[in-house]
Design a protein around this motif. Structure first.
Motif, PDB file in Angstrom:
ATOM      1  N   ARG A  51      -6.084  23.170 -68.727  1.00 15.38           N
ATOM      2  CA  ARG A  51      -5.641  24.435 -68.943  1.00 15.38           C
ATOM      3  C   ARG A  51      -5.712  24.666 -70.585  1.00 15.38           C
ATOM      4  O   ARG A  51      -6.330  25.912 -71.167  1.00 15.38           O
ATOM      5  CB  ARG A  51      -4.140  24.804 -68.746  1.00 15.38           C
ATOM      6  N   ALA A  52      -5.456  23.753 -71.422  1.00 15.20           N
ATOM      7  CA  ALA A  52      -5.932  23.953 -72.697  1.00 15.20           C
ATOM      8  C   ALA A  52      -7.071  23.794 -73.166  1.00 15.20           C
ATOM      9  O   ALA A  52      -7.562  24.496 -74.412  1.00 15.20           O
ATOM     10  CB  ALA A  52      -5.345  22.663 -73.569  1.00 15.20           C
ATOM     11  N   ALA A  53      -8.223  23.587 -72.165  1.00 12.66           N
ATOM     12  CA  ALA A  53      -9.735  23.683 -72.588  1.00 12.66           C
ATOM     13  C   ALA A  53     -10.453  25.025 -72.101  1.00 12.66           C
ATOM     14  O   ALA A  53     -11.465  25.103 -72.067  1.00 12.66           O
ATOM     15  CB  ALA A  53     -10.561  22.512 -71.930  1.00 12.66           C
ATOM     16  N   GLY A  54      -9.223  25.953 -71.470  1.00 14.22           N
ATOM     17  CA  GLY A  54      -9.850  27.112 -70.910  1.00 14.22           C
ATOM     18  C   GLY A  54     -10.216  27.246 -69.457  1.00 14.22           C
ATOM     19  O   GLY A  54     -10.612  28.378 -69.058  1.00 14.22           O
ATOM     20  N   ALA A  55      -9.997  26.149 -68.859  1.00 13.99           N
ATOM     21  CA  ALA A  55      -9.746  26.344 -67.240  1.00 13.99           C
ATOM     22  C   ALA A  55      -8.398  26.948 -66.523  1.00 13.99           C
ATOM     23  O   ALA A  55      -7.414  26.933 -67.138  1.00 13.99           O
ATOM     24  CB  ALA A  55     -10.003  24.920 -66.871  1.00 13.99           C
ATOM     25  N   ALA A  56      -8.916  27.799 -65.761  1.00 20.08           N
ATOM     26  CA  ALA A  56      -7.674  28.435 -64.955  1.00 20.08           C
ATOM     27  C   ALA A  56      -7.297  27.667 -63.633  1.00 20.08           C
ATOM     28  O   ALA A  56      -8.215  26.775 -63.101  1.00 20.08           O
ATOM     29  CB  ALA A  56      -8.123  29.987 -64.573  1.00 20.08           C
ATOM     30  N   THR A  57      -6.099  27.845 -63.324  1.00 19.46           N
ATOM     31  CA  THR A  57      -5.594  27.146 -62.093  1.00 19.46           C
ATOM     32  C   THR A  57      -5.722  27.823 -60.992  1.00 19.46           C
ATOM     33  O   THR A  57      -5.022  29.181 -61.105  1.00 19.46           O
ATOM     34  CB  THR A  57      -4.202  26.726 -62.097  1.00 19.46           C
ATOM     35  N   VAL A  58      -6.669  27.806 -60.048  1.00 17.57           N
ATOM     36  CA  VAL A  58      -6.779  28.555 -58.855  1.00 17.57           C
ATOM     37  C   VAL A  58      -6.151  28.098 -57.493  1.00 17.57           C
ATOM     38  O   VAL A  58      -5.841  29.129 -56.733  1.00 17.57           O
ATOM     39  CB  VAL A  58      -8.312  28.813 -58.684  1.00 17.57           C
ATOM     40  N   VAL A  59      -5.556  27.104 -57.594  1.00 12.58           N
ATOM     41  CA  VAL A  59      -4.798  26.488 -56.494  1.00 12.58           C
ATOM     42  C   VAL A  59      -3.653  25.556 -57.047  1.00 12.58           C
ATOM     43  O   VAL A  59      -3.932  24.593 -57.665  1.00 12.58           O
ATOM     44  CB  VAL A  59      -5.500  25.665 -55.319  1.00 12.58           C
ATOM     45  N   ALA A  60      -2.522  26.286 -57.245  1.00 10.16           N
ATOM     46  CA  ALA A  60      -1.303  25.349 -57.803  1.00 10.16           C
ATOM     47  C   ALA A  60      -1.132  24.185 -57.279  1.00 10.16           C
ATOM     48  O   ALA A  60      -1.266  23.876 -56.216  1.00 10.16           O
ATOM     49  CB  ALA A  60      -0.156  26.444 -57.829  1.00 10.16           C
ATOM     50  N   PRO A  61      -0.533  23.235 -58.312  1.00 10.17           N
ATOM     51  CA  PRO A  61      -0.349  21.786 -57.668  1.00 10.17           C
ATOM     52  C   PRO A  61       0.492  21.903 -56.282  1.00 10.17           C
ATOM     53  O   PRO A  61       1.360  22.661 -56.193  1.00 10.17           O
ATOM     54  CB  PRO A  61       0.483  21.244 -58.782  1.00 10.17           C
ATOM     55  N   PHE A  62       0.164  21.069 -55.441  1.00 13.94           N
ATOM     56  CA  PHE A  62       0.617  20.827 -54.108  1.00 13.94           C
ATOM     57  C   PHE A  62       0.596  19.304 -53.866  1.00 13.94           C
ATOM     58  O   PHE A  62      -0.092  18.464 -54.290  1.00 13.94           O
ATOM     59  CB  PHE A  62       0.209  21.702 -52.949  1.00 13.94           C
ATOM     60  N   VAL A  63       1.501  19.002 -53.021  1.00 12.27           N
ATOM     61  CA  VAL A  63       1.691  17.634 -52.420  1.00 12.27           C
ATOM     62  C   VAL A  63       0.898  17.332 -51.259  1.00 12.27           C
ATOM     63  O   VAL A  63       0.848  18.274 -50.248  1.00 12.27           O
ATOM     64  CB  VAL A  63       3.347  17.052 -52.298  1.00 12.27           C
ATOM     65  N   ASP A  64       0.089  16.151 -51.140  1.00 15.65           N
ATOM     66  CA  ASP A  64      -0.675  16.086 -49.892  1.00 15.65           C
ATOM     67  C   ASP A  64       0.121  14.627 -49.390  1.00 15.65           C
ATOM     68  O   ASP A  64       0.755  14.175 -49.961  1.00 15.65           O
ATOM     69  CB  ASP A  64      -1.941  15.933 -50.009  1.00 15.65           C
ATOM     70  N   PRO A  65      -0.454  14.020 -48.261  1.00 13.62           N
ATOM     71  CA  PRO A  65       0.274  13.016 -47.663  1.00 13.62           C
ATOM     72  C   PRO A  65      -0.004  11.841 -48.614  1.00 13.62           C
ATOM     73  O   PRO A  65       0.845  10.617 -48.317  1.00 13.62           O
ATOM     74  CB  PRO A  65      -0.259  12.791 -46.283  1.00 13.62           C
ATOM     75  N   ILE A  66      -0.792  11.653 -49.488  1.00 17.88           N
ATOM     76  CA  ILE A  66      -1.047  10.489 -50.233  1.00 17.88           C
ATOM     77  C   ILE A  66      -1.170  10.758 -51.889  1.00 17.88           C
ATOM     78  O   ILE A  66      -1.398   9.943 -52.696  1.00 17.88           O
ATOM     79  CB  ILE A  66      -2.477   9.898 -50.225  1.00 17.88           C
ATOM     80  N   GLY A  67      -0.633  12.072 -52.267  1.00 16.52           N
ATOM     81  CA  GLY A  67      -0.423  12.083 -53.633  1.00 16.52           C
ATOM     82  C   GLY A  67      -0.314  13.625 -54.136  1.00 16.52           C
ATOM     83  O   GLY A  67       0.352  14.425 -53.155  1.00 16.52           O
ATOM     84  N   ARG A  68      -1.045  14.023 -55.000  1.00 16.44           N
ATOM     85  CA  ARG A  68      -0.967  15.678 -55.596  1.00 16.44           C
ATOM     86  C   ARG A  68      -2.258  16.102 -55.704  1.00 16.44           C
ATOM     87  O   ARG A  68      -3.302  15.472 -55.904  1.00 16.44           O
ATOM     88  CB  ARG A  68      -0.274  15.696 -56.739  1.00 16.44           C
ATOM     89  N   ASP A  69      -2.331  17.259 -55.572  1.00 18.30           N
ATOM     90  CA  ASP A  69      -3.718  18.014 -55.825  1.00 18.30           C
ATOM     91  C   ASP A  69      -3.324  19.495 -56.511  1.00 18.30           C
ATOM     92  O   ASP A  69      -2.511  19.953 -56.537  1.00 18.30           O
ATOM     93  CB  ASP A  69      -4.482  18.205 -54.356  1.00 18.30           C
ATOM     94  N   ALA A  70      -4.640  19.853 -57.168  1.00 19.58           N
ATOM     95  CA  ALA A  70      -4.681  21.281 -57.654  1.00 19.58           C
ATOM     96  C   ALA A  70      -6.248  21.325 -57.772  1.00 19.58           C
ATOM     97  O   ALA A  70      -7.023  20.577 -57.799  1.00 19.58           O
ATOM     98  CB  ALA A  70      -4.023  21.394 -59.076  1.00 19.58           C
TER      99      ALA A  70
END
Length: 201
Positions: free
Chosen positions: A32-51
């Motif tokens: 985000r600090a580098a100018g990227a936008a989050t298009v899928v907010a962080p979510f929990v999956d069976p083995i970790g987290r993703d965005a």
């Protein structure tokens, strides 16, 4: 590789790559600090987290983290993440991506051989980058690309392109573009629709 049991939900399948984060929250904040936008907010999956994030130029990338840190053998060669951009968006992407990934420019060729993207007799800009996240090749064009160029998401250096093409065909792959150029660059499609470029290492 993701094997969906349902139709692929949007926007998954549009990513140009994905990176395993040692610290997921710090990685997302850095993007985000580098100018990227989050298009899928962080979510929990069976083995970790993703965005899923998006760099300037519309380049989608997945960031992920595993609850149990994985341990993989080192790769023999480092694949290229292949990114196709217009001249209007390339510099903005490069600035953002280099800040996020700590990437350095290995080469910036304004006169790359158009045969490498199915347009012999023309030239295009090709930027090669290296970073702790791997290698990236940025292909800057007018957007008028013949099939299958633009659909290839990765490039692989191999010891022998001809032998690799033969091996891939015997495993069910289709040659979409035969070898061209000094590096004998070819484009293959594997069962399931995965399109990748290979070239002499």
């Amino acid at each position: 590789m993701f094997g969906f049991l349902s139709p692929i939900p949007y926007p998954f399948g549009t990513e140009r790559g994905g990176w395993l984060m040692a610290d997921f929250d710090a990685g997302l904040a850095q993007a985000r600090a580098a100018g990227a936008a989050t298009v899928v907010a962080p979510f929990v999956d069976p083995i970790g987290r993703d965005a899923v994030i998006q760099f300037p130029g519309g380049v989608n990338t997945q960031l992920y983290w595993h609850t149990t840190a994985p341990s993989y053998p080192p790769l023999q060669t480092i694949p290229d993440n292949r990114v196709y951009l217009s001249a209007d968006s390339a510099d903005a992407f490069l600035h953002s991506y280099r800040q996020f990934a700590g990437a350095s420019v290995d080469s910036d060729d304004a006169h790359a051989d158009g045969a490498l993207i199915g347009k012999p007799g023309t030239e295009f800009r090709q930027v090669r980058l290296s970073s702790p996240l791997g290698k990236t090749v940025v292909i800057v064009t007018n957007g008028q690309l013949p099939y299958p160029f633009g659909r290839d998401v990765a490039g692989y250096a191999v010891a022998d392109v001809a032998a690799t093409v033969t091996k891939a065909q015997s495993a069910g792959a289709t040659v979409l573009s035969p070898p061209v150029g000094r590096q004998r660059s070819a484009v293959l499609q594997f069962p399931g629709g995965y399109v990748a470029e290979i070239h002499n290492g």
